[in-house]
Write a protein that holds these residues in place. Structure first.
Motif, PDB file in Angstrom:
ATOM      1  N   HIS A  84      -1.049   3.405  65.579  1.00 57.35           N
ATOM      2  CA  HIS A  84       0.085   3.538  64.675  1.00 57.35           C
ATOM      3  C   HIS A  84       0.993   2.317  64.721  1.00 57.35           C
ATOM      4  CE1 HIS A  84       4.111   5.208  63.406  1.00 57.35           C
ATOM      5  NE2 HIS A  84       3.327   5.522  62.390  1.00 57.35           N
ATOM      6  N   LYS A 113      -2.746  11.153  58.911  1.00 52.56           N
ATOM      7  CA  LYS A 113      -3.884  11.703  59.649  1.00 52.56           C
ATOM      8  C   LYS A 113      -5.102  10.788  59.578  1.00 52.56           C
ATOM      9  CE  LYS A 113      -2.659  16.590  59.327  1.00 52.56           C
ATOM     10  NZ  LYS A 113      -3.087  17.949  58.903  1.00 52.56           N
ATOM     11  N   ASP A 127       7.867   3.659  61.190  1.00 54.36           N
ATOM     12  CA  ASP A 127       8.396   5.023  61.242  1.00 54.36           C
ATOM     13  C   ASP A 127       7.476   5.900  62.095  1.00 54.36           C
ATOM     14  OD1 ASP A 127       9.523   7.473  60.857  1.00 54.36           O
ATOM     15  OD2 ASP A 127       9.308   7.510  58.666  1.00 54.36           O
ATOM     16  N   GLU A 128       7.922   6.280  63.265  1.00 54.78           N
ATOM     17  CA  GLU A 128       7.093   7.075  64.171  1.00 54.78           C
ATOM     18  C   GLU A 128       6.756   8.446  63.594  1.00 54.78           C
ATOM     19  OE1 GLU A 128       8.952   7.408  67.924  1.00 54.78           O
ATOM     20  OE2 GLU A 128       8.765   5.265  68.429  1.00 54.78           O
ATOM     21  N   ASN A 129       7.609   8.953  62.678  1.00 50.09           N
ATOM     22  CA  ASN A 129       7.375  10.270  62.077  1.00 50.09           C
ATOM     23  C   ASN A 129       6.497  10.204  60.832  1.00 50.09           C
ATOM     24  OD1 ASN A 129       9.076  11.565  63.990  1.00 50.09           O
ATOM     25  ND2 ASN A 129      10.873  10.845  62.828  1.00 50.09           N
ATOM     26  N   ASN A 130       6.034   9.004  60.496  1.00 47.09           N
ATOM     27  CA  ASN A 130       5.203   8.829  59.294  1.00 47.09           C
ATOM     28  C   ASN A 130       3.841   8.279  59.699  1.00 47.09           C
ATOM     29  OD1 ASN A 130       4.366   8.684  56.631  1.00 47.09           O
ATOM     30  ND2 ASN A 130       5.472   6.775  56.204  1.00 47.09           N
ATOM     31  N   ASN A 131       3.109   9.076  60.455  1.00 45.86           N
ATOM     32  CA  ASN A 131       1.798   8.665  60.954  1.00 45.86           C
ATOM     33  C   ASN A 131       0.712   9.448  60.212  1.00 45.86           C
ATOM     34  OD1 ASN A 131      -0.287   7.609  62.399  1.00 45.86           O
ATOM     35  ND2 ASN A 131       0.309   8.482  64.370  1.00 45.86           N
ATOM     36  N   GLU A 152       4.778   2.653  57.389  1.00 41.32           N
ATOM     37  CA  GLU A 152       4.319   3.720  58.284  1.00 41.32           C
ATOM     38  C   GLU A 152       4.396   3.280  59.742  1.00 41.32           C
ATOM     39  OE1 GLU A 152       1.076   5.838  55.261  1.00 41.32           O
ATOM     40  OE2 GLU A 152       0.483   4.201  56.601  1.00 41.32           O
ATOM     41  N   TYR A 201      -3.506   8.862  64.516  1.00 38.06           N
ATOM     42  CA  TYR A 201      -2.828  10.157  64.503  1.00 38.06           C
ATOM     43  C   TYR A 201      -2.970  10.876  65.830  1.00 38.06           C
ATOM     44  CZ  TYR A 201      -1.290  14.684  62.701  1.00 38.06           C
ATOM     45  OH  TYR A 201      -0.611  15.852  62.490  1.00 38.06           O
ATOM     46  N   ASN A 202      -4.102  10.654  66.498  1.00 38.54           N
ATOM     47  CA  ASN A 202      -4.326  11.336  67.765  1.00 38.54           C
ATOM     48  C   ASN A 202      -5.214  10.462  68.642  1.00 38.54           C
ATOM     49  OD1 ASN A 202      -4.606  13.110  69.872  1.00 38.54           O
ATOM     50  ND2 ASN A 202      -6.007  14.481  68.806  1.00 38.54           N
TER      51      ASN A 202
END
Length: 613
Positions: A527, A521, A515-519, A512, A586-587
């Motif tokens: 990340h 929640k 992979d920046e697109n696999n973060n 994860e 995630y945020n």
């Protein structure tokens, strides 16, 4: 065959219903037993017979003649042995003066108060009255745990109720056994020299056999004279053998012997103790399922009609609203518990499986021997058991809210994993007023956490023990911080509902992180940081830092700095009131960051303006 198979099926079904609806198993078990026994005979059968008849005309049925007594005695001996295994002498010293007083002063108040009430309300003999009071001393963890599991309480309150149930179970059983044995040696009720001598023999042989064979069994097991695959059944045979042997030397001393045997083994340092306890627990579930359907079915309507009177309600009220509160308030005098917490502990006192089981056994035996008023023992104890379980199961949650002990905010933090990273985080959180519990299967990690003053539990994440731990009811946040991504994901999936109502988080995995697109929640902190980077940073900079945030733009600048520097990992945001907000991978852009808030991070100190140390 149909009746015996039906008992097993109904018993396991009752256990499942209890688990599903989070109620004490004793409730559906006894209700099923009454339904297939006296209720069926009175209202449902065309010919007035029970659907399940343990004894019929003394000679027929599932257990004709004396065989029911033998089965109940052997089953109770195994259940009491398991209860003895849970009684740790060190726990009596360390769980606090309130619990110690509850199992001593509280037990004495119940023993005397309930006996006086039974004697004057029902005009029972003093011997039977004291046997009744001895039987209802016990509360039992198997009854309290399902009731409290879904009631968020302060740790102190839940701990008192939990440990009282665990410690008082074998103690109450021991008191009841001693009273019964004293009655048995002098059925006429007169205190004679012969009765005193016989009573002394029972105590002597019971304690001697229990103590001696516990050490002998521990010696044999530790020397590995028994192969591992025979260990559990060997222990079962040993318990039954000690029960029968002791009973043959001094009649009715067997139950005392197995309680003592369990207590001695439970306080030994045998590496196989946990395995023995698991086996005995599973066996006890099966025996209890069979036992209580049988015992409830064996009650006749005539026994129930004996207590179909206003006196029963009066006795129940005295025991619940007078005797129990008196014992609790005397035991908690001078403690840090608040008045409302003492009131709640007074209200929650359901009687358990040991009380009902031993009552049935003793009632049957004493009635058979012609002891006056013995027929009252079983129905009266069953009334107390059913009444207290129903009362507490239906009102405990409402009563907790009513008097103000119900926790509306669960802000405890459960950390899965007790590595150096977890210990560092736990210590910081504890220093900032948060209650933290760490769990780990590695005993070394748990010991190191405890050395730091942290609460830590040595347990396997794949076991169900945590779900039964009512002291963790106030956990509202779950953080999975192990080095195994599969374990972290499993912890979130299994425990987030119970322990993560305010938030469940785990470290990102290596895949994860790449992979920046696999973060996910539920990703924790960053990340770009997994367990390895956290561990490396902790090794180089084993401290947690704080830096004051001037405004939202300043906060975003700080986060940008942490993203570029592998030696700085953001953890929390702290507001001006000291409340902590977990940063999620995630945020990381938390809205409404206030002035004079702080960024809490792991790693090297850095300059606000330049961004370097």
């Amino acid at each position: 065959m149909l009746a015996l198979g039906g008992i097993i099926i109904l018993g396991i079904l009752a256990q499942w219903v209890a688990w599903k609806f989070k109620i004490p198993a004793i409730l559906p078990l006894i209700l099923i037993g009454l339904l297939v026994g006296p209720i069926a005979a009175e209202f449902l059968s065309n010919d007035g017979t029970k659907w399940i008849e343990p004894i019929w005309n003394g000679k027929e049925g599932l257990f004709p003649g004396e065989s029911l007594f033998y089965f109940v005695s052997l089953a109770i001996s195994i259940i009491l042995f398991e209860g003895g295994l849970t009684l740790k002498m060190g726990e009596i010293k360390n769980v606090g003066p309130v619990i110690t007083k509850l199992i001593s002063i509280g037990s004495l108040v119940t023993f005397i108060g309930a006996a006086v009430a039974a004697h004057f309300i029902f005009s029972l003999s003093w011997e039977i009255s004291f046997l009744f009071s001895g039987l209802i001393i016990v509360t039992g963890p198997t009854v309290i745990t399902p009731i409290l599991r879904n009631i968020p309480l302060k740790k102190d309150v839940s701990a008192v109720l939990k440990w009282e149930g665990i410690l008082i179970d074998p103690i109450g059983a021991l008191v009841a056994v001693l009273v019964f044995e004293f009655i048995s040696v002098d059925a006429g009720g007169e205190f004679t020299k012969t009765a005193f001598i016989e009573f002394g023999k029972i105590v002597l042989f019971g304690t001697t056999f229990g103590f001696t064979f516990a050490h002998a069994m521990n010696f044999i097991i530790n020397r590995k004279w028994v192969p591992h695959y025979l260990l559990n059944v060997f222990a079962l045979a040993a318990v039954l053998g000690v029960f029968i042997l002791s009973d043959s030397f001094a009649h009715e001393s067997g139950l005392l012997a197995v309680v003592v045997m369990g207590m001695v083994l439970g306080n030994s340092n045998s590496p196989y103790l946990k395995e023995l306890l698991y086996f005995k627990e599973s066996l006890s579930v099966l025996l209890i399922s069979i036992l209580f359907i049988l015992l409830a079915a064996n009650i006749n309507m005539e026994d129930l009609y004996l207590i179909y009177t206003w006196k029963t309600a009066l006795l129940f009220v005295v025991v619940i609203l007078l005797v129990r509160p008196l014992g609790v308030f005397l035991s908690t005098s001078g403690s840090s518990l608040k008045l409302k917490e003492k009131v709640f502990i007074s209200w929650v006192g359901p009687r358990g499986i040991v009380a009902a089981g031993i009552a049935s056994l003793f009632g049957l035996k004493l009635a058979k021997n012609g002891v006056v008023d013995a027929e009252y023992i079983t129905p009266l104890v069953f009334m107390i058991v059913l009444g207290t379980v129903l009362l507490n199961a239906t009102t405990a949650r409402f009563f907790a809210k009513l008097i103000g002990v119900f926790l509306t905010k669960s802000d405890g933090i459960l950390i899965v994993g007790a590595s150096k990273v977890s210990r560092l985080l736990g210590h910081y959180l504890e220093s900032n007023g948060r209650h933290v519990v760490l769990i780990d299967s590695n005993q070394s990690n748990v010991s190191k956490a405890k050395e730091l003053g942290l609460e830590a539990i040595n347990t396997d994440i794949y076991s169900d023990n945590l779900l039964d731990n009512i002291e963790l009811n106030h956990m509202g946040y779950l953080m999975a911080l192990t080095g195994n991504a599969d374990i972290n994901k499993y912890a979130i999936n299994k425990f987030s509902k119970q322990f993560g109502e305010n938030g469940s988080f785990r470290l990102v995995s290596v895949d994860e992180m790449k992979d920046e697109n696999n973060n996910p929640k539920e990703g924790l902190f960053s990340h770009t940081d997994d367990f390895t980077t956290l561990t490396n940073t902790t090794r180089k900079y084993p401290s947690i830092q704080e830096i004051v945030i001037r405004n939202k733009e300043h906060y975003e600048t700080l986060i940008d700095i942490t993203n570029k520097d592998k030696d700085i990992i953001p953890l929390f945001i702290k507001d001006v009131e000291g409340e902590l907000i977990i940063i999620s991978s995630y945020n990381t852009a938390i809205e409404n960051v206030g002035e004079d808030w702080s960024l809490v991070y792991l790693g090297k100190p850095f300059d606000v303006e330049v961004g370097t140390s």
